[in-house]
Design a protein around this motif. Structure first.
Motif, short mmCIF file in Angstrom:
data_model
loop_
_atom_site.label_atom_id
_atom_site.label_comp_id
_atom_site.label_asym_id
_atom_site.label_seq_id
_atom_site.Cartn_x
_atom_site.Cartn_y
_atom_site.Cartn_z
N SER A 1 -90.41 39.61 94.93
CA SER A 1 -89.59 40.54 95.69
C SER A 1 -89.88 40.42 97.18
N ASP A 2 -91.16 40.27 97.53
CA ASP A 2 -91.54 40.12 98.94
C ASP A 2 -90.93 38.85 99.53
N GLN A 3 -90.97 37.76 98.79
CA GLN A 3 -90.38 36.50 99.28
C GLN A 3 -88.88 36.64 99.50
N GLU A 4 -88.21 37.29 98.56
CA GLU A 4 -86.76 37.46 98.68
C GLU A 4 -86.41 38.38 99.85
N HIS A 5 -87.19 39.43 100.03
CA HIS A 5 -86.96 40.32 101.17
C HIS A 5 -87.09 39.58 102.49
#
Length: 221
Positions: A178-182
């Motif tokens: 999720s952090d990477q996608e954000h």
């Protein structure tokens, strides 16, 4: 019943206070799916009459957080896979449009705030804070879209699924992804690439949908 009750016997906004307390308890999972909302018990906890309790529960029903069942009365709504799928599909469409409209209006201050929310999200070890931090990130970007009604609809959709998203992140170890996608979405915003930001936003939401559906299926005996 797990509620953070306070004495509101002299308050003029009893229904709103009860509504917010119940809403928070449902979203955070303190009140689990199918939990009965007994008006007498809630009224006693908040030291008020049943009238504001009834109004609060009616507002929760409008949000889809509560449903009425024969012989049981009002209970915390259960989210089916079909419901979850529809909500995520709606979010993917709306949020892609919102971020596409927002990119042209983003300032350095906005993107700096978004970075700060992402750093807090990545550093947070408290699952109860993941939902609010996630919403702060997206809300910072969406706030300059000029589409307040779209954002309001998205907020309502998020209320329905917040507790499931938190469980999904815990069970699937999805924080890193999720952090990477954000951060990819934010880079596209900083590059003023509205179409890329929209595509990445939709992909991010649909990936969460797939992960949640897998988790819900795994719970079916």
């Amino acid at each position: 019943m797990k509620l953070h009750a306070i004495d509101i016997s002299k308050s003029e906004s009893a229904a709103t206070i009860i509504f917010r307390a119940l809403q928070k308890a449902i979203i955070t999972g303190e009140l689990s799916d199918g939990t009965p909302l007994r008006q007498d018990e809630i009224a006693k906890a908040f030291r008020t009459s049943r009238f504001p309790v009834r109004e609060a529960i009616a507002r929760l029903e409008q949000q889809g957080l509560v449903t009425s069942q024969r012989y049981k009365g009002a209970v915390v709504a259960t989210l089916s896979m079909q419901d979850a799928s529809e909500i995520f599909d709606l979010r993917a469409k709306l949020e892609a449009d919102i971020v596409r409209a927002a990119v042209a209006n983003m300032t350095q201050e906005i993107t700096d705030q978004a970075h700060a929310h992402l750093d807090a999200f990545a550093a947070c070890n408290d699952p109860m804070q993941w939902g609010p931090l996630n919403r702060q990130f997206h809300g910072t970007l969406y706030g300059v879209s000029g589409l307040p009604y779209h954002v309001e609809v998205v907020e309502g959709a998020m209320d329905r699924i917040d507790r499931y998203l938190r469980a999904q992140l815990i069970m699937s170890d999805g924080m890193a992804r999720s952090d990477q996608e954000h951060r990819a979405i934010l880079r596209a915003c900083e590059a003023r690439d509205a179409e890329q930001a929209a595509r990445l936003t939709a992909d991010h939401i649909l990936a969460a949908k797939t992960s949640l559906e897998e988790q819900l299926r795994a719970q079916i005996p």
